[in-house]
Design a protein around this motif. Structure first.
Motif, PDB file in Angstrom:
ATOM      1  N   PHE A 309     -20.350 -22.548  47.509  1.00 41.20           N
ATOM      2  CA  PHE A 309     -21.525 -23.715  47.050  1.00 41.20           C
ATOM      3  C   PHE A 309     -22.638 -23.454  47.870  1.00 41.20           C
ATOM      4  CE2 PHE A 309     -23.482 -27.644  48.599  1.00 41.20           C
ATOM      5  CZ  PHE A 309     -23.587 -28.449  47.359  1.00 41.20           C
ATOM      6  N   ALA A 310     -22.664 -23.031  49.344  1.00 39.92           N
ATOM      7  CA  ALA A 310     -23.738 -22.718  50.218  1.00 39.92           C
ATOM      8  C   ALA A 310     -24.459 -21.570  49.253  1.00 39.92           C
ATOM      9  CB  ALA A 310     -23.406 -21.996  51.562  1.00 39.92           C
ATOM     10  N   LYS A 311     -24.151 -20.489  48.880  1.00 42.23           N
ATOM     11  CA  LYS A 311     -24.709 -19.366  48.111  1.00 42.23           C
ATOM     12  C   LYS A 311     -25.691 -20.015  46.992  1.00 42.23           C
ATOM     13  CE  LYS A 311     -24.976 -14.752  46.529  1.00 42.23           C
ATOM     14  NZ  LYS A 311     -25.931 -15.460  45.680  1.00 42.23           N
ATOM     15  N   LYS A 312     -24.716 -20.785  46.017  1.00 39.26           N
ATOM     16  CA  LYS A 312     -25.455 -21.238  44.964  1.00 39.26           C
ATOM     17  C   LYS A 312     -26.614 -22.196  45.087  1.00 39.26           C
ATOM     18  CE  LYS A 312     -21.700 -20.377  41.526  1.00 39.26           C
ATOM     19  NZ  LYS A 312     -21.123 -20.824  40.417  1.00 39.26           N
ATOM     20  N   VAL A 317     -32.473 -23.212  45.670  1.00 39.66           N
ATOM     21  CA  VAL A 317     -33.473 -23.742  46.543  1.00 39.66           C
ATOM     22  C   VAL A 317     -34.465 -22.612  46.783  1.00 39.66           C
ATOM     23  CG1 VAL A 317     -33.954 -24.551  48.980  1.00 39.66           C
ATOM     24  CG2 VAL A 317     -31.961 -25.314  47.793  1.00 39.66           C
ATOM     25  N   SER A 318     -34.148 -21.349  46.925  1.00 39.94           N
ATOM     26  CA  SER A 318     -35.112 -20.411  47.293  1.00 39.94           C
ATOM     27  C   SER A 318     -36.173 -20.356  46.066  1.00 39.94           C
ATOM     28  CB  SER A 318     -34.425 -18.940  47.645  1.00 39.94           C
ATOM     29  OG  SER A 318     -33.647 -18.738  46.366  1.00 39.94           O
ATOM     30  N   ALA A 319     -35.665 -20.745  44.603  1.00 40.59           N
ATOM     31  CA  ALA A 319     -36.740 -20.695  43.549  1.00 40.59           C
ATOM     32  C   ALA A 319     -37.619 -21.738  43.426  1.00 40.59           C
ATOM     33  CB  ALA A 319     -35.706 -20.710  42.294  1.00 40.59           C
ATOM     34  N   MET A 320     -37.310 -22.802  44.275  1.00 38.13           N
ATOM     35  CA  MET A 320     -38.404 -23.958  44.317  1.00 38.13           C
ATOM     36  C   MET A 320     -39.679 -23.483  44.641  1.00 38.13           C
ATOM     37  SD  MET A 320     -36.040 -27.105  45.995  1.00 38.13           S
ATOM     38  CE  MET A 320     -37.447 -28.131  45.913  1.00 38.13           C
ATOM     39  N   VAL A 360     -31.855 -20.537  53.866  1.00 37.10           N
ATOM     40  CA  VAL A 360     -33.102 -20.413  53.366  1.00 37.10           C
ATOM     41  C   VAL A 360     -34.194 -21.440  53.846  1.00 37.10           C
ATOM     42  CG1 VAL A 360     -32.237 -21.883  51.306  1.00 37.10           C
ATOM     43  CG2 VAL A 360     -34.368 -20.362  50.930  1.00 37.10           C
ATOM     44  N   GLY A 361     -35.289 -21.028  53.789  1.00 33.45           N
ATOM     45  CA  GLY A 361     -36.645 -21.815  54.390  1.00 33.45           C
ATOM     46  C   GLY A 361     -36.276 -22.147  55.952  1.00 33.45           C
ATOM     47  N   VAL A 376     -31.880 -24.821  53.526  1.00 36.98           N
ATOM     48  CA  VAL A 376     -30.411 -24.930  53.407  1.00 36.98           C
ATOM     49  C   VAL A 376     -29.837 -24.437  54.864  1.00 36.98           C
ATOM     50  CG1 VAL A 376     -28.133 -24.292  52.473  1.00 36.98           C
ATOM     51  CG2 VAL A 376     -30.116 -24.980  50.920  1.00 36.98           C
ATOM     52  N   LEU A 377     -29.062 -25.470  55.343  1.00 33.28           N
ATOM     53  CA  LEU A 377     -28.573 -25.011  56.864  1.00 33.28           C
ATOM     54  C   LEU A 377     -27.009 -24.797  56.667  1.00 33.28           C
ATOM     55  CD1 LEU A 377     -30.471 -27.007  59.608  1.00 33.28           C
ATOM     56  CD2 LEU A 377     -31.061 -24.735  58.568  1.00 33.28           C
ATOM     57  N   THR A 378     -26.308 -23.931  57.036  1.00 30.23           N
ATOM     58  CA  THR A 378     -24.960 -24.160  57.382  1.00 30.23           C
ATOM     59  C   THR A 378     -24.535 -24.032  58.599  1.00 30.23           C
ATOM     60  OG1 THR A 378     -25.141 -21.485  57.167  1.00 30.23           O
ATOM     61  CG2 THR A 378     -24.653 -22.514  55.159  1.00 30.23           C
TER      62      THR A 378
END
Ligand code: ADP
Length: 486
Positions: A309-312, A317-320, A360-361, A376-378
């Motif tokens: 889920f985190a990867k997808k 999000v990186s494509a935003m 990401v971000g 996105v933070l894990t």
């Protein structure tokens, strides 16, 4: 701004009081409305104070009696006209909204149609304000229940949905036969004034809908809560301010409608459709750049699907595309102001210092200004600020959980109770979890729950009352019972 509009008369730099457009000559003060993407000054508005608020309340009080006497069908016709005007002018209204608030134009247009849908719905409902006939308790008694408008309603609305948050208050108020005095957020008064222009054109009588821009919201809040001609206050905003208003209104036992803060959990179980959950998270988390009270604030993902889920999600999000809401293809605008940006940074810093990791971000955007990278933070845990406070920005913190029992407990461990979401394909679990979540709204296998046909609202410290649906109209009526001896 006016260069982008078909109808420049939709931009007003005056207040709407008692059916008249009033400028700064009356209040003697002004304030600027700026575009958060560019910093450009869009308009200079009169900064109204309690004197004008009182004048609007007096006008509303006088006009309301006559409005209430009209038939539901007549009130419905006016709201229908307003709905049509909103739809016809949707592009211009969206342009005004994007200019003052920053959200992408496509989202702004969606908000206008969403706001208009309440006007259409409550117009239709105006004809169906049914009462009741109850069999008498004695043989010579007849009992009839009627619903009457509460009277003058004051409204205070936020900047994140400058059109829809007001439309869904004014529409049921007007449908029920009330009159409204509204104070929009100082960041975004132009959308509220544009609604005033259209209400005027649609035939809403003078005094029935007033819009008073002001920088001094506490003063307006005091007039709205202390003036005994006001019978209800409807507020959308923070729990903190909601509490102040409830306290102030206690003196005259003011009827309250409160749509306050949220801290929405978004739960993904191992058996979920992961692609659908990622899609739902995108909508629920990043719509309006994370600045909605129903935005997913805590994403709980079960350990079996956490990594995938985190990867997808991170890939999506990186494509935003971040930027000015008027730029083509942009799906995240700026934060509303520096304070909002600072809160996002503070929450991320706090999480990182306690062991979270950036997928990401995580930083202010290269574009500078009020732009922030969708993040996105894990590895996020209960000790971090994000677990307790509303971040109100484009940050998805992913918490890991093992069991259903554990996640329901975590999800409910907050004073808020507005929206919640979860993804699962197991029917029994769906009912169990939906019933156990202490929230006013539950999205199941969907990240988008707002619609005019359903009751929107929260429990616990997220507020009271409902907006939309038949319940939303009831909130603007009082029940009167007639006992007749024959
Ligand atoms: P946010 O700005 O986070 O949406 P607020 O609760 O601060 O939430 O603001 C929501 C609305 O309440 C805005 O219109 C704001 O101007 C208004 N407001 C803020 N403080 C007060 C107050 N003390 N009394 C009345 N209204 C207030």
């Amino acid at each position: 701004l006016t260069a982008k509009l078909k109808d420049v008369s939709l931009v007003s730099d005056r207040a709407l009081i008692a059916g008249e457009w009033v400028g700064a000559a009356e209040s003697g003060k002004t304030f600027d409305v700026t575009n958060p993407s560019t910093g450009e000054v869009l308009a200079t508005l009169p900064d109204m104070n309690r004197v004008e608020a009182k004048r609007a309340i007096d006008a509303a009080y006088k006009a309301q009696k006559g409005w209430a006497k009209r038939t539901g069908k007549e009130r419905a016709a006016v709201l229908r006209k307003l709905f049509d005007l909103m739809v016809q002018n949707a592009d211009d209204l969206a342009t005004i909204l994007t200019a003052e608030m920053g959200k992408p134009f496509v989202e702004a247009r969606g908000e206008i149609l969403y706001g208009a849908s309440y006007v259409e719905w409550f117009g239709e409902e105006a004809k169906r304000l049914y009462g009741d006939v109850i069999p008498g308790h004695l043989s010579d008694k007849r009992i009839v229940v009627i619903k009457q408008p509460v009277g003058v309603v004051a409204a205070i609305t936020p900047w994140n949905f400058p059109n829809a948050m007001l439309a869904r208050k004014m529409a049921p108020a007007i449908a029920a036969g009330c009159a409204m005095v509204s104070k929009p957020a100082r960041e975004t008064p132009l959308s509220a004034l544009a609604l005033g222009v259209l209400a005027d054109r649609a035939g809403v009588p003078a005094g029935i809908f007033n819009v008073i821009p002001s920088k001094d919201s506490p003063a307006m809040g005091l007039e709205f809560t202390e003036n005994s001609k006001v019978r209800k206050l409807t507020f959308t905003g923070s729990t903190e301010v909601g509490r102040i208003l409830a306290r102030q209104g206690a003196e005259q036992i003011l009827k309250l409608g409160l749509e306050l803060g949220g801290n929405a959990p978004f739960i993904v179980f191992d058996d979920a459709d992961i692609d659908a959950a990622v899609e739902g998270a995108m909508v629920s988390k990043y719509r309006n750049n994370g600045q909605t009270c129903v935005c997913a604030n805590r994403l709980y993902v079960q350990s079996g699907v956490y990594d995938v889920f985190a990867k997808k999600l991170a890939d999506r999000v990186s494509a935003m595309k971040v930027g000015d809401g008027f730029e083509h293809g942009v799906n995240a605008g700026p934060m509303i102001d520096k304070k909002a940006l600072a809160k996002v940074e503070e929450h991320i810093e706090d999480a990182l210092s306690k062991g979270a990791r950036i997928q990401v971000g995580g930083k202010p955007h290269e574009k500078g200004g009020l732009f922030f990278q969708p993040t996105v933070l894990t590895g996020v845990t209960a000790e971090m600020k994000m677990a307790r406070e509303e971040t109100f920005g484009p940050v998805a913190p992913l918490f890991k959980f093992e069991t259903e029992e554990e996640v329901v407990k975590l999800a409910n461990n907050t004073e808020f109770g507005l929206a919640s979401y979860f993804y699962s394909k197991d029917v029994s679990k769906i009912f169990r979890v939906a019933e156990e979540l202490e929230y006013g709204m539950v999205g199941i296998n969907t990240g988008l729950i707002s619609t005019e046909v359903a009751p929107f609202g929260g429990i616990k410290q997220s507020g009271q009352g409902r907006e939309g649906s038949k319940y939303g109209l009831d909130d603007y009526t009082e029940i009167k019972y007639l006992c007749l001896s024959i």
